[in-house]
Each structure stands twice: as C-alpha cells, then as structure tokens.
Write a protein that holds these residues in place. Structure first.
Motif, PDB file in Angstrom:
ATOM      1  N   ARG A 150      40.654 -61.399 -68.415  1.00  0.00           N
ATOM      2  CA  ARG A 150      39.885 -61.564 -69.495  1.00  0.00           C
ATOM      3  C   ARG A 150      38.500 -61.577 -69.354  1.00  0.00           C
ATOM      4  O   ARG A 150      37.905 -62.539 -68.381  1.00  0.00           O
ATOM      5  CB  ARG A 150      40.214 -63.019 -70.308  1.00  0.00           C
ATOM      6  CG  ARG A 150      41.629 -62.834 -70.618  1.00  0.00           C
ATOM      7  CD  ARG A 150      42.087 -64.142 -71.310  1.00  0.00           C
ATOM      8  NE  ARG A 150      43.613 -64.109 -71.648  1.00  0.00           N
ATOM      9  CZ  ARG A 150      44.546 -65.166 -72.226  1.00  0.00           C
ATOM     10  NH1 ARG A 150      43.697 -66.066 -72.485  1.00  0.00           N
ATOM     11  NH2 ARG A 150      45.750 -64.764 -72.223  1.00  0.00           N
ATOM     12  N   HIS A 182      45.820 -57.151 -79.575  1.00  0.00           N
ATOM     13  CA  HIS A 182      44.475 -57.582 -78.912  1.00  0.00           C
ATOM     14  C   HIS A 182      43.522 -56.549 -79.136  1.00  0.00           C
ATOM     15  O   HIS A 182      42.404 -57.179 -79.000  1.00  0.00           O
ATOM     16  CB  HIS A 182      45.085 -57.453 -77.284  1.00  0.00           C
ATOM     17  CG  HIS A 182      45.882 -58.484 -76.851  1.00  0.00           C
ATOM     18  ND1 HIS A 182      47.201 -58.713 -77.221  1.00  0.00           N
ATOM     19  CD2 HIS A 182      45.576 -59.924 -76.127  1.00  0.00           C
ATOM     20  CE1 HIS A 182      47.630 -60.003 -76.764  1.00  0.00           C
ATOM     21  NE2 HIS A 182      46.588 -60.646 -76.196  1.00  0.00           N
ATOM     22  N   PHE A 206      41.502 -59.601 -80.206  1.00  0.00           N
ATOM     23  CA  PHE A 206      41.214 -60.525 -79.007  1.00  0.00           C
ATOM     24  C   PHE A 206      39.880 -60.495 -78.656  1.00  0.00           C
ATOM     25  O   PHE A 206      39.181 -60.042 -77.594  1.00  0.00           O
ATOM     26  CB  PHE A 206      42.047 -60.015 -77.825  1.00  0.00           C
ATOM     27  CG  PHE A 206      42.225 -60.872 -76.726  1.00  0.00           C
ATOM     28  CD1 PHE A 206      42.509 -62.024 -76.900  1.00  0.00           C
ATOM     29  CD2 PHE A 206      41.699 -60.372 -75.406  1.00  0.00           C
ATOM     30  CE1 PHE A 206      42.780 -62.942 -75.837  1.00  0.00           C
ATOM     31  CE2 PHE A 206      41.799 -61.246 -74.484  1.00  0.00           C
ATOM     32  CZ  PHE A 206      42.311 -62.691 -74.398  1.00  0.00           C
ATOM     33  N   TRP A 237      48.331 -52.789 -76.660  1.00  0.00           N
ATOM     34  CA  TRP A 237      47.479 -53.366 -77.099  1.00  0.00           C
ATOM     35  C   TRP A 237      47.067 -53.451 -78.662  1.00  0.00           C
ATOM     36  O   TRP A 237      46.522 -54.281 -79.221  1.00  0.00           O
ATOM     37  CB  TRP A 237      46.121 -53.411 -76.209  1.00  0.00           C
ATOM     38  CG  TRP A 237      46.599 -53.603 -75.078  1.00  0.00           C
ATOM     39  CD1 TRP A 237      46.850 -52.689 -73.803  1.00  0.00           C
ATOM     40  CD2 TRP A 237      47.144 -54.905 -74.142  1.00  0.00           C
ATOM     41  NE1 TRP A 237      47.290 -53.148 -72.674  1.00  0.00           N
ATOM     42  CE2 TRP A 237      47.679 -54.598 -72.808  1.00  0.00           C
ATOM     43  CE3 TRP A 237      47.955 -56.031 -74.641  1.00  0.00           C
ATOM     44  CZ2 TRP A 237      48.451 -55.262 -71.888  1.00  0.00           C
ATOM     45  CZ3 TRP A 237      48.369 -57.146 -73.755  1.00  0.00           C
ATOM     46  CH2 TRP A 237      48.758 -56.513 -72.423  1.00  0.00           C
TER      47      TRP A 237
END
Ligand SMILES: [Zn+2]
Ligand SMILES: [Zn+2]
Length: 470
Positions: A205, A78, A82, A73
């Motif tokens: 998420r 991310h 993210f 990640w």
C-alpha cells in the motif's frame, strides 16, 4: 510499556529488523528482517498456519500470486474507493493526508515576535499571537491545495510495453485471491459449508503517511482467512454468519493470548455504523496497546456476500454453493479475520520486553513464548577450553538437528547469559568441568534464572517437554 525507540534500537542491535537499504539512506518506510527477525516472523506465521489451518478440519490454505488480473480491483472496489484524501504544499511540495494535517506539530513564523520560528504542538494555537495553523505544517510558508483523492495501490506494467492496457497492481490485500479462487478450491477439495481459505503473504500500500516502525509500512505481510458460511443456516439459534463472526473473534483473541500478549494490553473495538464499509454487516477490531498507544492489531469483519457477488458480476461466472439439503444455490456470507504479521511481531516483541535488576545490574529479557522464540537453546561452555569447547560443540550439533541452537564460547558466562536473555532464548545449557565426569549439564531457565542439572541422555526429552512442539 517499552518505548518504540528502545524496541527499534534493540531490533537493529540484535539483528531483528533493519531499515531497508540503510547504506543508501534508507527506503521510505520499508524494513528488512535480519537473522533473528526472519526466525521470529517465520515462527509467528508457522504457528498461525498450524493452529488455524492444519489443525482444523474446516480450513484449507492457498498461496496466490501477488500480481492479479486488473479487473479484480475493479470488482473489489479498490480502484474506485481505496483512496486517501491528500493535500500538497504549494511551496515545499510535501504531501499530507488531509485528515491528518491537524494531528501534526506545525511550523510557525510568529508575527508577534518579529517572525521567529516556532514548532507548535498539534492542534494548539501560537502562545504569542494566538494564531492557528493555516499554512503547511512542515515549512510554515506554503498554502495547502484542496484535498484530492489518491489511490493507495502500487501501479506497475505487465509485459514489455508500458502502456495503459498493460497496467496492473501489486495487491493491496491478500483477501481477493480467496474470492477469485473460491470455485477452484470448493471443487478441488470437495468442501462443505462452513469452510475457510487462508493465505499468508505480502501486500503493498502506497501509504501517504506510513510510520511507527513496522506498524505501518508500504510493504507488509498479512495472514488472512475468508470463512464462508451459509447465511440460511442457524447455529445455536443464531444466523450462522453472526455465530461464526463471534467465534472467530474469540478464537483470534485466544490465540494472541496463548502466545504471550497480556490481557490488559488487548481489547475489542466495535466499528461504529458510520465507520463500517458499505458491505460490512459488522466489524470488530482486536486492538493492542502498542508503544504508540491503542491501535489495530487485526480486524474481524462480516463481509456478507458482497465479494463473491461482485466477482460473479464482473467475471460472468457463478460463484455460489449448492446446498444439498435445501436443493438450492446460495451465495455464501464470509467472515474475514485479517491479521498483519508485522504488527503481530511488534506486539509480541513489545509484550515480551522486560527490564529488571539482577544483583545490581540491569537485565533486558524478551520473554517470548518458546514456540515463537527465534533461538530455542544456547550451548555455552563454561570457559573456552580444549576439553569443554569440543564437548559443547558436539552437544550443540546434536540439538541443532531439532531446534535452532546457538553456540557461544566468547566472554564471561554472565555476559553470554545476558546476550541470550536479550534475544529471548528460553534455555541456556552450560557445559562445565563436572560434565566431563558426570555426563550432565546445567540448564538455565530464561524467565526464572533457575538452574537445574540434567543428564545429557535426558536433555532432549527435558527440552522437548518445555519447548513444545515447535
Ligand atoms: Zn510546505
Ligand atoms: Zn504566533
């Protein structure tokens, strides 16, 4: 177009989708698929896998673990990017997405009317004092904090110790597993470019504002493909990545049409330059006209060589492909068709839904494509009877070997037809008193409601021809 409320209530009533942990008041934006929902969802995934993986020589699949190495990640961006900007109410502590606060109706205690409380539509001023929203849209009292970045990944701990070194994440997308397994898949399957790796599985998420039923939830399923091409190749006089990008857009669109989504409810939406991720050469969404309006059904992005290069950098491994003809190593470009299973299910459900009047009565029918329909056949004895019911049960048992088959001998035949229409069963088979003499049954078509007499010997062939290879 059917309303979301109608779909939500049908889904609950007929066992497609339930709110998660409903008896405890529900879990924020999580949904459970019931007995019919799990069949429908399974059919969508199975048909997608069959059409895009099994029936193509250039595709293979994987099923990777949800927990991945945390560095994945970092490499993917991310951890850093993210995020959503978020504001908090200092009074009621509710949290909002900074870019969506103005899209909410807001609570207002109007000074021009002795502080009466009003709920005012999004973006509009108060009709009495002309004030605009400055405070919390929900409680109407608290100031909002300046925006802060909030990472959408679910954080958890690997192993017995809850310390920083043990932090890991539930994957926010399935795509990264295809990149980190690129070399393994390439070598074990001895593939040649162009080829693709597919995966269907869960992602997570921690959305600040989920909602709209299963359209946006915190736990969802994706069907993703990473299609690797040699950027130096040309197909039909175009760079290979651009050619394949358009091919995948067309193939995905055709797939949704083939299984029931209507043309007028589908459109392509090209991402603007400023909307594109920094690594994306071009992204096109396939939008569907959901009950909530036009929204993304799936996206098809040309991600260039960004992901493989990032993972090569962070892992220290060379993630490239040796082009035998040119005698050179090349980092493939990747085209990514990424679809959400839950969104696809919602779209198929919305498009299948119809209400009609039949002989003065309302009929609700789900016109699912036969390969998606959760139940394929229902066997209904004309009445509950010592001769008819056993005969019908035997027939249902025989058909069940091949198809998901319902048996129902309760209530009037008309009501039983309606129940099957409402869950989208393509064919109802009625066993009546003539059956005992002529060894034939009546087959009713869900969509036309036409009935046809078919010999029991010929029944399986008759259904197979109409239900497809399911
Ligand atoms: Zn508040
Ligand atoms: Zn006012």
């Amino acid at each position: 177009m059917v309303s979301m409320d109608t779909l939500v209530s049908l889904c609950k009533r007929r066992g497609f989708v339930f709110q998660s942990s409903e008896i405890y008041g529900g879990t924020g934006s999580c949904w459970d698929y019931g007995p019919l929902g799990v069949e429908l969802k399974g059919n969508i995934k199975r048909v997608w896998w069959r059409d895009f993986v099994q029936r193509r020589p250039d595709m293979v699949g994987i099923d990777a673990s949800i927990l991945m190495h945390p560095t994945v990640w970092k490499a993917s961006g991310h951890l850093e990017n993210f995020t959503d900007p978020m504001v908090d109410c200092r009074e009621c502590k509710l949290r909002f997405r900074a870019d969506q606060v103005d899209a909410l109706p807001w609570t207002h205690f109007c000074p021009a009317t002795k502080g009466n409380k009003f709920t005012i539509p999004p973006g509009e001023p108060c009709g009495h004092c002309a004030a605009r929203r400055t405070l919390c849209p929900d409680c109407g009292k608290g100031e909002l904090t300046p925006p802060r970045q909030f990472n959408l990944m679910f954080k958890t701990f690997m192993g017995p110790v809850e310390e920083d070194a043990a932090v890991t994440y539930l994957r926010p997308e399935t795509a990264q597993a295809m990149f980190v397994n690129f070399e393994n898949v390439l070598q074990s399957m001895r593939l040649k470019l162009p080829f693709g790796i597919a995966q269907a599985g869960r992602s997570f998420r921690n959305e600040i504002t989920p909602g709209n039923f299963i359209f946006r939830s915190r736990e969802f399923e994706q069907m993703e493909i990473e299609y690797f091409v040699n950027p130096h190749d040309r197909v039909e006089d175009r760079p290979a990545d651009e050619y394949w990008h358009d091919r995948w857009i067309a193939d995905c669109l055709a797939w949704f049409r083939r299984y029931g989504l209507r043309d007028e409810n589908l459109r392509l939406r090209e991402h603007d330059r400023d909307e594109l991720s920094h690594y994306s050469k071009r992204t096109v969404d396939i939008d569907y006209r959901f009950p909530i309006g036009w929204s993304e059904l799936m996206g098809v992005a040309n991600r260039t060589d960004f992901d493989l290069k990032q993972h090569a950098k962070w892992s220290g491994k060379s993630l490239s492909y040796f082009d035998e003809e040119r005698k050179e190593h090349v980092v493939p470009y990747v085209v990514e068709p990424a679809a959400g299973v839950d969104r696809a299910l919602l779209a198929f459900l919305a498009d299948a839904y119809a209400e009609e009047e039949v002989r003065g009565e309302k009929r609700v029918v789900l016109r699912f494509h036969p390969e998606l329909a959760p139940v394929k056949v229902a066997v209904l004895p004309l009445s509950r009877n010592a001769d008819l019911s056993p005969k019908a049960r035997d027939l249902a048992a025989a058909l069940r070997k091949r198809w998901n088959t319902d048996f129902d001998d309760a209530s009037a035949i008309g009501r039983r037809y309606r129940r099957q229409d409402e869950i989208g069963t393509p064919y109802c088979i009625t066993v009546d008193f003539d059956t005992l003499e002529d060894q034939a049954v009546t087959v009713r078509d869900r969509d036309t409601m036409q009935q046809e007499r078919v010999g029991i010997d010929a029944l399986e062939g008759y259904l197979a021809e109409r239900l497809g290879p399911c």
